[in-house]
Write an enzyme that holds these catalytic residues in place. Structure first.
Site, PDB file in Angstrom:
ATOM      1  N   ASP A  15       0.822  -1.214   0.000  1.00 39.26           N
ATOM      2  CA  ASP A  15       0.000   0.000   0.000  1.00 39.26           C
ATOM      3  C   ASP A  15       0.855   1.264   0.000  1.00 39.26           C
ATOM      4  O   ASP A  15       0.657   2.164  -0.808  1.00 39.26           O
ATOM      5  CB  ASP A  15      -0.941   0.017   1.205  1.00 39.26           C
ATOM      6  CG  ASP A  15      -1.946  -1.119   1.187  1.00 39.26           C
ATOM      7  OD1 ASP A  15      -2.432  -1.460   0.087  1.00 39.26           O
ATOM      8  OD2 ASP A  15      -2.246  -1.666   2.255  1.00 39.26           O
ATOM      9  N   GLU A  25      -9.485  -2.233   3.923  1.00 41.78           N
ATOM     10  CA  GLU A  25      -9.192  -2.110   5.349  1.00 41.78           C
ATOM     11  C   GLU A  25      -9.973  -0.958   5.981  1.00 41.78           C
ATOM     12  O   GLU A  25     -10.410  -1.052   7.133  1.00 41.78           O
ATOM     13  CB  GLU A  25      -7.686  -1.923   5.542  1.00 41.78           C
ATOM     14  CG  GLU A  25      -6.895  -3.168   5.151  1.00 41.78           C
ATOM     15  CD  GLU A  25      -5.400  -2.924   5.059  1.00 41.78           C
ATOM     16  OE1 GLU A  25      -4.965  -1.787   5.382  1.00 41.78           O
ATOM     17  OE2 GLU A  25      -4.668  -3.844   4.661  1.00 41.78           O
TER      18      GLU A  25
END
Length: 252
Positions: A37, A139
């Protein structure tokens, strides 16, 4: 598919560029962990404003694998970004002097996330730059993030992308293979794995979340019910704080 990925890359870079220009900022500050990420976010930020205007901070703890540092160094070298490393163990140890301090993985993990964000904003203040976040949609929706920690930022360039889309961008951006193939981990303790902690794989999460969005957040089956429960319980992480000015957390 390649055209869609290329267009998404341009769209995100334009978002970052416009945010920096609109704020009159000198550039961006980003925390890089060695995970996919932050690697994708760093590459996009570099493409948007150039490596000279990106401050990359690696903020390891005692539980951070040594391989993460090597991966971050290689990534920053490829992108032409100057890397600054600041271990946070001394700061975390200072918290342990508080009377009644409870030293458990959750409290330490949250303190690490918030300490890292405080350091990012400290450097942003020093340099007149904006903090760029590294949170993904998967997430964020299930609340697998720390409030005012890793989900705090001035720009969130990849927040609209599911984890599977992050990997597609990582391939297009030629992120080092060692980072792409790495098992996702927040590095909260030795051997920690995001999927093990969540209890659901990322492909399963992405599939369930996409189905829930498509069907008006009505669950179909045990997995979707479980994921929907995570989304509802973490609503407070995605809305403004409860106050008397008319803004209150909303449920789905």
């Amino acid at each position: 598919m390649q055209c869609e990925i290329d267009c998404e890359k341009i769209r995100i870079e334009n978002l970052i560029r416009d945010a920096v220009w609109s704020a009159g900022a000198d550039g961006v500050v980003i925390g890089v962990s060695g995970g996919v990420d932050s690697a994708v976010a760093l590459a996009l930020a570099t493409g948007a404003v150039s490596g000279e205007r990106v401050t990359a901070l690696f903020l390891p703890s005692v539980s951070t694998p040594h391989g993460d540092e090597l991966d971050v160094q290689e990534l920053c070298s490829r992108l032409g970004v100057l890397l600054t490393t600041i271990p946070i163990d001394g700061i975390i140890d200072a918290y342990r002097s508080i009377d009644g301090f409870e030293d458990n993985p959750q409290t330490i993990g949250n303190l690490m996330a918030r300490t890292r964000m405080a350091l990012l904003y400290y450097h942003a203040n020093l340099t007149g730059r904006l903090v760029t976040g590294t949170s993904n949609k998967t997430e964020y929706l299930i609340g697998y993030c720390t409030k005012w920690g890793d989900n705090a930022a001035d720009i969130q360039p990849i927040l609209h992308l599911y984890k599977k889309e992050i990997y597609l961008l990582a391939e297009a951006l030629q992120i080092p293979r060692a980072i792409i193939s790495k098992k996702p981990s927040a590095g909260l303790w030795p051997g920690q794995s995001d999927e093990d902690e969540i209890g659901i794989t990322y492909p399963e999460l992405d599939s369930a979340l996409e189905s829930l969005e498509l069907n008006g957040w009505k669950a179909d089956g045990h997995l979707e019910e479980r994921v929907l429960s995570m989304v509802k319980k973490s609503t407070h992480k995605r809305v403004p704080a409860l106050n008397l000015a008319g803004t209150a957390p909303r449920s789905l």
